[in-house]
Design a protein around this motif. Structure first.
Motif, mmCIF file in Angstrom:
data_model
loop_
_atom_site.group_PDB
_atom_site.id
_atom_site.type_symbol
_atom_site.label_atom_id
_atom_site.label_comp_id
_atom_site.label_asym_id
_atom_site.label_seq_id
_atom_site.Cartn_x
_atom_site.Cartn_y
_atom_site.Cartn_z
ATOM 1 N N GLN A 118 1.790 4.022 -12.077
ATOM 2 C CA GLN A 118 1.016 2.871 -11.634
ATOM 3 C C GLN A 118 1.959 1.843 -11.011
ATOM 4 O OE1 GLN A 118 -1.356 1.338 -14.875
ATOM 5 N NE2 GLN A 118 -1.707 3.383 -15.700
ATOM 6 N N VAL A 119 1.428 1.007 -10.144
ATOM 7 C CA VAL A 119 2.227 -0.076 -9.588
ATOM 8 C C VAL A 119 2.456 -1.129 -10.678
ATOM 9 C CG1 VAL A 119 2.352 -1.906 -7.855
ATOM 10 C CG2 VAL A 119 1.287 0.273 -7.279
ATOM 11 N N LYS B 224 0.826 -1.210 0.000
ATOM 12 C CA LYS B 224 0.000 0.000 0.000
ATOM 13 C C LYS B 224 0.859 1.259 0.000
ATOM 14 C CE LYS B 224 -3.835 2.297 2.377
ATOM 15 N NZ LYS B 224 -4.732 2.285 3.545
ATOM 16 N N LYS B 225 1.949 1.263 0.790
ATOM 17 C CA LYS B 225 2.837 2.426 0.816
ATOM 18 C C LYS B 225 3.480 2.642 -0.556
ATOM 19 C CE LYS B 225 4.369 3.420 5.531
ATOM 20 N NZ LYS B 225 4.176 4.869 5.359
ATOM 21 N N LEU B 226 3.906 1.535 -1.180
ATOM 22 C CA LEU B 226 4.491 1.623 -2.516
ATOM 23 C C LEU B 226 3.470 2.174 -3.509
ATOM 24 C CD1 LEU B 226 6.754 0.990 -4.574
ATOM 25 C CD2 LEU B 226 5.817 -1.327 -4.743
ATOM 26 N N GLN B 227 2.260 1.661 -3.447
ATOM 27 C CA GLN B 227 1.193 2.115 -4.342
ATOM 28 C C GLN B 227 0.905 3.604 -4.154
ATOM 29 O OE1 GLN B 227 -2.816 0.626 -3.534
ATOM 30 N NE2 GLN B 227 -3.073 0.263 -5.727
ATOM 31 N N GLU B 228 0.805 4.030 -2.914
ATOM 32 C CA GLU B 228 0.514 5.437 -2.634
ATOM 33 C C GLU B 228 1.627 6.344 -3.146
ATOM 34 O OE1 GLU B 228 -0.086 5.394 1.561
ATOM 35 O OE2 GLU B 228 -2.218 4.835 1.419
ATOM 36 N N PHE B 229 2.882 5.915 -2.952
ATOM 37 C CA PHE B 229 3.996 6.740 -3.409
ATOM 38 C C PHE B 229 4.018 6.829 -4.935
ATOM 39 C CE2 PHE B 229 8.432 7.112 -4.873
ATOM 40 C CZ PHE B 229 8.695 8.383 -4.392
ATOM 41 N N LEU B 230 3.881 5.697 -5.610
ATOM 42 C CA LEU B 230 3.897 5.721 -7.075
ATOM 43 C C LEU B 230 2.736 6.542 -7.619
ATOM 44 C CD1 LEU B 230 4.953 2.050 -7.891
ATOM 45 C CD2 LEU B 230 6.275 4.121 -8.298
ATOM 46 N N ASN B 231 1.560 6.389 -7.033
ATOM 47 C CA ASN B 231 0.409 7.178 -7.473
ATOM 48 C C ASN B 231 0.659 8.669 -7.291
ATOM 49 O OD1 ASN B 231 -2.218 4.823 -6.393
ATOM 50 N ND2 ASN B 231 -0.835 4.789 -8.148
ATOM 51 N N SER B 232 1.339 9.041 -6.206
ATOM 52 C CA SER B 232 1.631 10.459 -5.960
ATOM 53 C C SER B 232 2.597 11.021 -6.993
ATOM 54 C CB SER B 232 2.218 10.649 -4.556
ATOM 55 O OG SER B 232 3.562 10.184 -4.486
ATOM 56 N N GLY C 288 11.860 1.463 -6.964
ATOM 57 C CA GLY C 288 11.869 0.833 -8.275
ATOM 58 C C GLY C 288 11.563 -0.642 -8.119
ATOM 59 N N ALA C 289 11.246 -1.307 -9.229
ATOM 60 C CA ALA C 289 10.870 -2.721 -9.175
ATOM 61 C C ALA C 289 11.480 -3.478 -10.343
ATOM 62 C CB ALA C 289 9.352 -2.868 -9.187
ATOM 63 N N LEU C 290 11.679 -4.770 -10.128
ATOM 64 C CA LEU C 290 12.159 -5.684 -11.160
ATOM 65 C C LEU C 290 11.000 -6.583 -11.557
ATOM 66 C CD1 LEU C 290 14.659 -6.770 -12.725
ATOM 67 C CD2 LEU C 290 15.029 -8.333 -10.793
ATOM 68 N N VAL C 291 10.682 -6.574 -12.851
ATOM 69 C CA VAL C 291 9.594 -7.401 -13.391
ATOM 70 C C VAL C 291 10.174 -8.204 -14.545
ATOM 71 C CG1 VAL C 291 7.279 -7.429 -14.389
ATOM 72 C CG2 VAL C 291 7.913 -5.617 -12.783
ATOM 73 N N GLY C 292 10.516 -9.445 -14.290
ATOM 74 C CA GLY C 292 11.190 -10.225 -15.321
ATOM 75 C C GLY C 292 12.526 -9.589 -15.647
ATOM 76 N N ASP C 293 12.708 -9.211 -16.911
ATOM 77 C CA ASP C 293 13.944 -8.533 -17.312
ATOM 78 C C ASP C 293 13.741 -7.031 -17.512
ATOM 79 O OD1 ASP C 293 12.436 -8.603 -19.606
ATOM 80 O OD2 ASP C 293 13.850 -9.772 -20.787
ATOM 81 N N MET C 294 12.670 -6.511 -16.931
ATOM 82 C CA MET C 294 12.390 -5.082 -17.047
ATOM 83 C C MET C 294 12.484 -4.381 -15.704
ATOM 84 S SD MET C 294 9.366 -4.525 -19.812
ATOM 85 C CE MET C 294 9.803 -2.805 -19.856
ATOM 86 N N LEU C 295 13.024 -3.167 -15.725
ATOM 87 C CA LEU C 295 13.020 -2.292 -14.559
ATOM 88 C C LEU C 295 11.832 -1.356 -14.708
ATOM 89 C CD1 LEU C 295 16.812 -1.341 -14.306
ATOM 90 C CD2 LEU C 295 15.654 -3.439 -13.607
ATOM 91 N N GLN C 296 10.960 -1.349 -13.709
ATOM 92 C CA GLN C 296 9.730 -0.563 -13.803
ATOM 93 C C GLN C 296 9.490 0.194 -12.501
ATOM 94 O OE1 GLN C 296 6.315 -2.791 -15.077
ATOM 95 N NE2 GLN C 296 7.341 -3.684 -16.838
ATOM 96 N N PRO D 10 4.358 1.045 -22.544
ATOM 97 C CA PRO D 10 4.752 1.814 -21.346
ATOM 98 C C PRO D 10 3.583 2.219 -20.460
ATOM 99 C CG PRO D 10 4.712 3.226 -23.254
ATOM 100 C CD PRO D 10 4.380 1.853 -23.765
ATOM 101 N N SER D 11 2.740 1.239 -20.105
ATOM 102 C CA SER D 11 1.505 1.573 -19.400
ATOM 103 C C SER D 11 1.724 2.033 -17.971
ATOM 104 C CB SER D 11 0.572 0.359 -19.393
ATOM 105 O OG SER D 11 1.198 -0.735 -18.764
ATOM 106 N N TYR D 12 2.874 1.704 -17.397
ATOM 107 C CA TYR D 12 3.027 1.952 -15.966
ATOM 108 C C TYR D 12 3.394 3.393 -15.626
ATOM 109 C CZ TYR D 12 7.998 1.508 -16.943
ATOM 110 O OH TYR D 12 9.254 1.651 -17.475
#
Length: 344
Positions: free
Chosen positions: A28-29, A16-24, A49-57, A220-222
């Protein structure tokens, strides 16, 4: 002072904290995160930041910390984790204004779609390998070839009609098949049905799309606003086509079918109609094939399957696709279609 640590995304309060920060930060998460990392001032996230497979998002820094190199620190930690996990090539989609921050960390530019997005890669130059493979495929084949990009979920008479029209009007035709496994029909099945359905066309080469044709790398939806999402997707995907695919395959014309149903594909075609002529390429939009006053589409076929109207399928499908759907090999896919509600 700040602290840094892994964000335990499995814990609801952390997520939730991550979601709130990214939304601010207008983001998107990311979906399907493998790992997330954050920098904190007290209990508040100031960069992540986050690792999703071979992508940094989901890379974001609070504005009052922009001058402290936080983005580079986040990316460096994500790269370290990716290497630990054995991921030798990494990709990032960022805003064009942020490219320099990542170039300094060893990322290389793949394509830029102003003002929306830039795709960068780190590690071996996979885009170069992709180009070189396309050039080998195009060796000995005519100049000013044509191209179609299709998902074919599944392959219908509408797809076949588009291919036949393009092949009749072109010295050579390439069909690039979307390889991303986000469709109800798996890639290998879709590829096989296209090959079987077009076996009588001689000036045709069918090519797996890989990572650079309508894939997660080009969506680039995020980080985009909802109203810009489809345009950003189209722009980045088309820049990759213009800069890397068309020259490698000696493509002059790209064929598309008219899109009366899907708003995203409709926007994609609109952006294509704008970008391709500006880069010396031609776009040809072909009217959809109809049967009994119905437009033939893969989504219609899937809906008929959901409704158990198998007797109507023959009007929409090549014989090879129909026979596959009647076989035991297709039963697991049919079950998935009946329990799904999505467009793909």
């Amino acid at each position: 002072m700040y602290t840094e640590r892994e964000i335990i995304i499995e814990l609801p309060r952390e997520y939730k904290k991550l979601q709130e920060f990214l939304n601010s930060q207008g983001l998107q998460v990311p979906l399907n995160m493998d790992y997330a990392y954050g920098f904190y001032h007290g209990s508040e996230i100031i960069a992540c930041g986050a690792l999703v497979g071979d992508m940094l998002q989901g890379i974001a820094v609070r504005p009052d910390y922009h001058q402290e190199g936080m983005a580079a620190k986040v990316v460096s930690q994500l790269m370290k984790k990716a290497i630990e996990l054995g991921r030798e090539n990494l990709y990032i989609i960022t805003k064009p204004t942020e490219i320099c921050s990542f170039i300094s960390l060893g990322f290389k530019e793949v394509a830029i779609a102003q003002p929306f997005a830039a795709l960068l890669e780190w590690g071996q130059e996979k885009i170069k390998d992709f180009r070189d493979n396309l050039k080998k495929i195009a060796q000995g084949k005519p100049q000013e070839a044509a191209c179609i990009v299709m998902n074919a979920n599944p392959f219908t008479l509408g797809h076949l009609h588009l291919i036949e029209v393009a092949a009749q009007s072109s010295p050579w035709l390439y069909v690039l098949v979307v390889e991303e496994e986000k469709s109800l029909f798996p890639f290998k099945v879709r590829l096989d049905l296209i090959k079987k359905g077009t076996s009588g066309i001689n000036n045709l080469t069918i090519v797996p799309g890989g990572k650079y044709v309508v894939s997660s790398l080009t969506f680039p939806s995020y980080f985009t606003r909802e109203e810009d999402l489809a345009k950003a997707h189209a722009s980045l995907d088309l820049e990759i086509f213009i800069q890397h695919i068309a020259p490698s395959l000696k493509i002059k014309t790209r064929y598309v079918g008219q899109e009366p149903y899907c708003p995203v594909t409709s926007v994609y075609n609109q952006v294509m109609a704008d970008l391709l002529p500006k880069n010396g390429l031609i776009m040809e939009e072909i009217p959809r094939l109809m049967v009994n006053n119905k437009i033939i589409s893969a989504s219609t076929v899937r809906q008929l399957i959901r409704e158990d109207k198998f007797s109507e399928l023959k009007d929409f499908l090549p014989e090879s696709t129909y026979q596959y759907l009647m076989s035991s090999a297709a039963q697991s896919i049919i079950k998935r279609i009946k329990t799904s509600e999505g467009r793909h």
